[in-house]
Enzyme design. Structure first.
Site, PDB file in Angstrom:
ATOM      1  N   TYR A 207     -51.688  56.474 -12.246  1.00 15.79           N
ATOM      2  CA  TYR A 207     -51.840  55.720 -10.985  1.00 15.79           C
ATOM      3  C   TYR A 207     -52.027  54.245 -11.346  1.00 15.79           C
ATOM      4  O   TYR A 207     -52.987  53.872 -12.007  1.00 15.79           O
ATOM      5  CB  TYR A 207     -53.083  56.261 -10.300  1.00 15.79           C
TER       6      TYR A 207
ATOM      7  N   TYR B 143     -45.176  52.563  -4.108  1.00 13.94           N
ATOM      8  CA  TYR B 143     -46.599  52.885  -4.005  1.00 13.94           C
ATOM      9  C   TYR B 143     -46.799  53.987  -2.984  1.00 13.94           C
ATOM     10  O   TYR B 143     -46.951  53.742  -1.804  1.00 13.94           O
ATOM     11  CB  TYR B 143     -47.393  51.636  -3.615  1.00 13.94           C
TER      12      TYR B 143
END
Ligand SMILES: [Zn+2]
Lengths: 396, 162
Positions: free
Chosen positions: A295, A345
């Site tokens: 992430y 994202y």
């Protein structure tokens, strides 16, 4: 005499796997409600698995904490036309939620409480009349710590991560060149990913020419918000489409408490247990991991997580990045689809989607040769919540 | 009695719309203290440990007695950034502005900007005093840097150019 009801879940000993993967287009334009995007992703994931909605008995929903009132909820099951379900939950551990959904699905299937579970994330932060940055800057309200920090000029999430990045470079003795190296290597991967939203090649000079947002973070150190959705189908039974199975071999979580108190670090030094637990459950070592999908809302987070999860010694990830090891052809391929920085994202779905793609050998121009084991790391909050998966092409 | 514009104050950085909720139950003691010119923060009523703003029980002695009291308004920079992105309608400053995460001598950590406009953020480790800005009539803590303490171009704000 009737046969006993078929027990749900996996056949004894059979691994649970990700048998379907579906995504919408990743849009940089306003449009699309989260529920509509989720419906598209779920439909695509089921088609990818060769399954129908009637085969699904579980739905797990993950939505952004962000900026829209029309977020996903468990109502999604009705909205997208699923039938009666055994498992239906809206999970929330901030950015770690996607990995948590997969873990929840695997545990439910192993326990016989579900057979085939769809996990979906959708978000649509891009709205007419404003950039994503503007939307984030206007959200947060006037209450609590957030209200106090907003009244101090902390608008959106970049200033907070800029404080983290400044501190990281201070503690490690690093320089902005370390961040530059992450942005450049991540972009190099995105060039080979048709789903990435930014695919123009980037060098250090181009990075240094990019706009400063909050020192030391430039715009190219920050994730690209998109409107989109992704879904995976987790099942104890093989898919029906002939896609190569991707087994979930290991799962781990860590929620370290690091106090914001004078005399200590409040951002660094957590998460290792998530990685250790996932690798131990999988029976894999760090050197068995072929790709690391982490992430990465900001470049500095990639460096932090490589250290927290034990892929780099503390304080060395910047040098590793500058060596080119994280990029194509390097020894430590990381965020091989362009991550959140250059890919898209979609919170925890970004690393998960890329891990599944690499394990299927479907990475095209950015495929890492011979991938059999992938590590997925999801974080939430200000690196407060860690969730890790070890995925493998082979059964344990 | 009406509040004058001068009383409300005109913050150098932000539009009054960003005034925090001074009656927010969590931070009301902080805002009430700030209005008196005092830095009021929570500590454990039993053992005195500095607590985080949202903490409801002590992690050292387990007491749930949280006491908000004035602390020494001084500390050092834990981290700092110079924010270049200035959202139209929210930020009134025309130049980049600092955001500082301060380690207070009391043991607390608190994020704030500076009392006066600063083109760049102070270096990590630099000593600061805490004063107060007024945002839309609500007093909030702000870091005070003496001119002598400021280096002209701190390393954290170096524009990297080849
Ligand atoms: Zn105590």
């Amino acid at each position: 005499m009737t046969a006993p009801a078929t027990r749900a879940g996996a056949a004894p000993g059979a691994p649970v796997g990700i048998v379907g993967l579906g995504m919408t287009a990743m849009s940089l334009e306003p449009g699309g409600a989260p529920a509509d995007l989720a419906a598209q992703a779920v439909t695509a994931a089921l088609a990818d698995a060769g399954l129908a909605k009637r085969d699904v008995d579980g739905l797990l929903v993950n939505t952004s904490q962000g900026v829209r009132p029309d977020r996903l909820s468990v109502a999604l099951a009705r909205q997208i036309g699923l039938g009666d379900l055994r498992l239906l939950e809206h999970l929330e551990i901030k950015g770690a939620t996607t990995v948590a959904m997969v873990a929840r699905a695997v545990l439910a299937i192993r326990a016989g409480m579900a057979e085939t579970v769809v996990c979906v994330f959708a978000d649509a932060p891009l709205q007419p009349g404003g950039t994503a940055g503007s939307t984030y800057a206007h959200s947060g309200g006037s209450d609590g710590v957030r209200g106090l920090e907003r009244a101090s000029g902390v608008l959106g999430s970049v200033p907070t991560y800029a404080l983290m990045a400044s501190r990281y470079l201070h503690v490690t003795g690093g320089t902005p060149e370390d961040l530059c190296a992450v942005a450049v290597s991540t972009r190099a991967w995105a060039v080979g990913n048709p789903d990435a939203v930014v695919r123009t090649p980037l060098d250090a000079e181009g990075y240094r020419a990019s706009r400063m947002v909050a020192t030391p973070l430039r715009v190219l150190d920050c994730a690209r918000p998109v409107n989109g959705a992704a879904a995976v189908v987790v099942s104890g039974r093989p898919g029906q489409s002939g896609q190569p199975p991707v087994h979930v071999l290991g799962m781990g979580f860590d929620h370290p408490v690091r106090r914001r108190r004078a005399g200590g670090e409040s951002w660094f030094g957590g998460g290792r247990r998530a990685a250790d637990d996932a690798l131990t459950m999988a029976g894999r070592r760090r050197e068995d991991v072929d790709v690391r999908e982490l992430y990465d809302p900001f470049s500095v987070v990639t460096l932090c997580l490589l250290e927290e999860y034990g892929f780099c010694a503390p304080g060395t990830a910047g040098a590793v990045a500058r060596s080119g090891a994280l990029g194509p052809g390097g020894d430590l391929p990381t965020n091989t689809g362009g991550g959140q920085l250059s890919g898209f994202y979609l919170q925890g779905m970004t690393p998960l989607v890329e891990a599944v793609t690499q394990l299927r050998g479907a990475g095209g121009d950015r495929q890492v040769p011979g991938v059999t084991t992938a590590f997925v790391g999801g974080i939430g909050g200000r690196i407060d919540h860690h969730a890790a998966l070890v995925l493998d092409r082979e059964a344990a | 009695m009406s509040t004058t514009v001068a009383d409300v104050g005109e913050d150098w950085l932000l539009d009054p719309a960003l005034a925090p909720n001074a009656h927010d139950p969590l931070l009301a003691p902080l805002y009430a203290g700030a209005a008196r010119g005092e830095l009021v923060l929570p500590s454990c009523g039993a053992c005195g440990l500095a607590l985080e703003l949202e903490q409801r029980a002590c992690d050292r002695c387990d007491s749930t007695d949280v006491v908000w009291a004035a602390v020494v308004p001084a500390g050092a920079v834990h981290s700092a950034t110079t924010v270049h992105r200035r959202e139209r309608g929210l930020v009134v400053a025309t130049e980049p502005y600092p955001v500082v995460d301060v380690e207070l001598d009391s043991g607390h950590r608190l994020v704030m900007t500076t009392l006066a406009p600063q083109r760049s953020a102070p270096a990590i480790g630099r000593a600061v005093r805490i004063g107060f800005r007024s945002v839309g009539g609500v007093a909030v803590p702000a870091a005070e840097l003496s001119a002598a303490e400021l280096s002209p171009v701190p390393p954290s704000d170096t524009e990297v150019t080849p």
